[in-house]
Design a protein around this motif. Structure first.
Motif, short mmCIF file in Angstrom:
data_model
loop_
_atom_site.label_atom_id
_atom_site.label_comp_id
_atom_site.label_asym_id
_atom_site.label_seq_id
_atom_site.Cartn_x
_atom_site.Cartn_y
_atom_site.Cartn_z
N LEU A 47 0.81 -1.22 0.00
CA LEU A 47 0.00 0.00 0.00
C LEU A 47 0.84 1.27 0.00
O LEU A 47 0.33 2.36 -0.24
N ALA A 48 2.13 1.13 0.28
CA ALA A 48 3.10 2.22 0.14
C ALA A 48 2.71 3.48 0.91
O ALA A 48 2.89 4.61 0.43
N PHE A 49 2.20 3.30 2.12
CA PHE A 49 1.88 4.47 2.94
C PHE A 49 3.16 5.15 3.42
O PHE A 49 4.11 4.50 3.84
N ARG A 50 3.18 6.48 3.32
CA ARG A 50 4.30 7.29 3.80
C ARG A 50 3.76 8.68 4.14
O ARG A 50 2.63 9.00 3.79
N ARG A 51 4.58 9.48 4.79
CA ARG A 51 4.13 10.79 5.22
C ARG A 51 4.08 11.76 4.03
O ARG A 51 5.03 11.85 3.26
N VAL A 52 2.95 12.45 3.92
CA VAL A 52 2.74 13.42 2.85
C VAL A 52 2.01 14.63 3.43
O VAL A 52 1.50 14.57 4.55
N THR A 53 1.95 15.71 2.67
CA THR A 53 1.20 16.90 3.08
C THR A 53 0.45 17.47 1.89
O THR A 53 0.78 17.19 0.72
N LEU A 54 -0.53 18.30 2.20
CA LEU A 54 -1.35 18.91 1.15
C LEU A 54 -0.64 20.03 0.41
O LEU A 54 -1.04 20.39 -0.70
N ASP A 55 0.39 20.59 1.01
CA ASP A 55 0.97 21.80 0.43
C ASP A 55 2.03 21.52 -0.64
O ASP A 55 2.58 22.46 -1.23
N GLN A 56 2.31 20.25 -0.90
CA GLN A 56 3.25 19.94 -1.98
C GLN A 56 3.01 18.52 -2.48
O GLN A 56 2.45 17.69 -1.76
N LEU A 57 3.42 18.27 -3.72
CA LEU A 57 3.29 16.92 -4.25
C LEU A 57 4.22 15.97 -3.49
O LEU A 57 5.31 16.37 -3.08
N PRO A 58 3.81 14.72 -3.29
CA PRO A 58 4.70 13.76 -2.64
C PRO A 58 6.01 13.60 -3.42
O PRO A 58 6.04 13.76 -4.65
N THR A 59 7.07 13.28 -2.73
CA THR A 59 8.37 13.07 -3.38
C THR A 59 8.25 11.99 -4.45
O THR A 59 7.70 10.92 -4.22
N GLY A 60 8.74 12.32 -5.64
CA GLY A 60 8.71 11.37 -6.74
C GLY A 60 7.34 11.15 -7.36
O GLY A 60 7.14 10.18 -8.10
N TRP A 61 6.41 12.08 -7.10
CA TRP A 61 5.02 11.88 -7.51
C TRP A 61 4.86 11.75 -9.03
O TRP A 61 4.10 10.92 -9.51
N THR A 62 5.55 12.58 -9.80
CA THR A 62 5.33 12.58 -11.25
C THR A 62 5.55 11.20 -11.85
O THR A 62 4.70 10.68 -12.59
N ALA A 63 6.66 10.57 -11.51
CA ALA A 63 6.96 9.25 -12.06
C ALA A 63 6.04 8.18 -11.47
O ALA A 63 5.57 7.28 -12.19
N GLU A 64 5.79 8.28 -10.18
CA GLU A 64 4.93 7.29 -9.51
C GLU A 64 3.52 7.32 -10.09
O GLU A 64 2.94 6.27 -10.42
N ALA A 65 2.96 8.52 -10.19
CA ALA A 65 1.59 8.65 -10.69
C ALA A 65 1.49 8.22 -12.15
O ALA A 65 0.52 7.56 -12.56
N ARG A 66 2.49 8.61 -12.97
CA ARG A 66 2.48 8.21 -14.38
C ARG A 66 2.46 6.69 -14.51
O ARG A 66 1.69 6.12 -15.29
N THR A 67 3.31 6.01 -13.74
CA THR A 67 3.41 4.56 -13.83
C THR A 67 2.08 3.90 -13.46
O THR A 67 1.60 3.00 -14.16
N ILE A 68 1.49 4.35 -12.36
CA ILE A 68 0.23 3.75 -11.92
C ILE A 68 -0.89 4.03 -12.92
O ILE A 68 -1.65 3.13 -13.30
N ALA A 69 -0.99 5.28 -13.36
CA ALA A 69 -2.09 5.66 -14.25
C ALA A 69 -2.01 4.96 -15.61
O ALA A 69 -3.04 4.58 -16.19
N THR A 70 -0.81 4.79 -16.11
CA THR A 70 -0.68 4.19 -17.45
C THR A 70 -0.75 2.67 -17.41
O THR A 70 -1.09 2.04 -18.42
#
Length: 288
Positions: free
Chosen positions: A254-277
């Motif tokens: 489930l890859a839970f880690r600490r995040v906040t609303l005021d910025q994208l999670p670390t490495g989000w662009t690549a992570e989100a692209r991989t999951i979405a595609t």
């Protein structure tokens, strides 16, 4: 030429008034001024709760476009959402549920301008489920704040519940969007510019809501298009039972880690692209 300012389109159910207040503040901070809200309350929701929520909305300077009650069929959200979009008129529409808080890779005006420059009529996002540090379905207080009450972000929806984590977060007014805001037929979001859709669903009270959803859909009291919504709710209820009333936030899948609303999670662009595609419907789940 850039389009008119973005209108936020949302259907609000029986959430805590404090959540509606935090949600409104979040989107105002992103630059939203035009809120097009419809409130829908299933029959079990006490009138006092309904009144408090509508009053909270008015106190926030937002006059609801529509207030309705009754069964929450699977098509209810879609019909209310599309009516709001029709009334909002031309321009960009931001689509967000009342437990979804978007974080974008750039200011909203830049996000829509970049989409227009690329000839795209939608902007995508990916859900990141928020959880308490110990996985409890916690009650939270406004003074605590959502980030402190639910500091972890992970991939519960698609990796455990087999739900579609993809979202259409912004769409031009003429673009039809599927149920649940998951897709827009014929339109592909830029996979390298996906917003983070912080999903604050897993709060105290959600188990009763999910159990009611399963019972109503199973009995046929609420109409469904596919069993997907009911199956996702059942999987969460089963998981919570197995883990003594908590989400297993230590499960590495489930890859839970600490995040906040005021910025994208670390490495989000690549992570989100991989999951979405790479995401596709689970073998036993109908594609919503």
């Amino acid at each position: 030429m850039l389009s008119a300012p973005t209108a936020l389109i949302a259907i609000i159910g029986p959430v805590e008034p404090a959540l509606l207040t935090a949600w409104t503040a979040h989107y105002r901070a992103l630059g939203i001024e035009d809120f097009r809200l419809a409130f829908h309350f299933p029959d079990h929701v006490p009138h006092a709760w309904q009144h408090q929520l509508v009053t909270t909305s008015r106190d926030l300077g937002i006059v609801p476009t529509k207030i309705s009650t009754g069964s929450w069929h699977e098509h209810t959200n879609t019909e209310l959402r599309d009516a709001l979009r029709e009334q909002a008129g031309p321009g960009w529409h931001l689509l967000a549920d009342s437990d979804e808080f978007h974080t974008y890779p750039a200011p909203l005006a830049e996000v829509t301008a970049a989409a227009e420059s690329a000839g795209r009529q939608v902007v995508g996002g990916l859900m990141l489920d928020r959880a308490a540090a110990d996985g409890r379905l916690a009650h939270w207080r406004p003074e605590t704040g959502l980030d402190r009450a639910f500091p972890l972000g992970g991939h519960l929806t698609h990796r455990l519940l087999h739900g579609d984590p993809r979202k259409i977060v912004l769409a031009r007014s003429g673009v039809p969007v599927a149920s649940g805001n998951h897709r827009a037929s014929g339109h592909k979001p830029d996979p390298d510019a996906l917003a983070c859709v912080h999903h604050f669903k897993w709060r105290m009270g959600v188990l009763d809501d999910l159990q009611r959803r399963v019972e109503k859909f199973t009995a046929g009291d609420w109409a469904e298009h596919t069993p997907a919504v009911r199956e996702e709710a059942s999987r969460l209820l089963d998981h919570i039972d197995r883990h003594h009333g908590r989400i297993d936030v230590a499960d590495p899948r489930l890859a839970f880690r600490r995040v906040t609303l005021d910025q994208l999670p670390t490495g989000w662009t690549a992570e989100a692209r991989t999951i979405a595609t790479c995401w596709h419907p689970h073998a036993t789940t109908s594609h919503r």
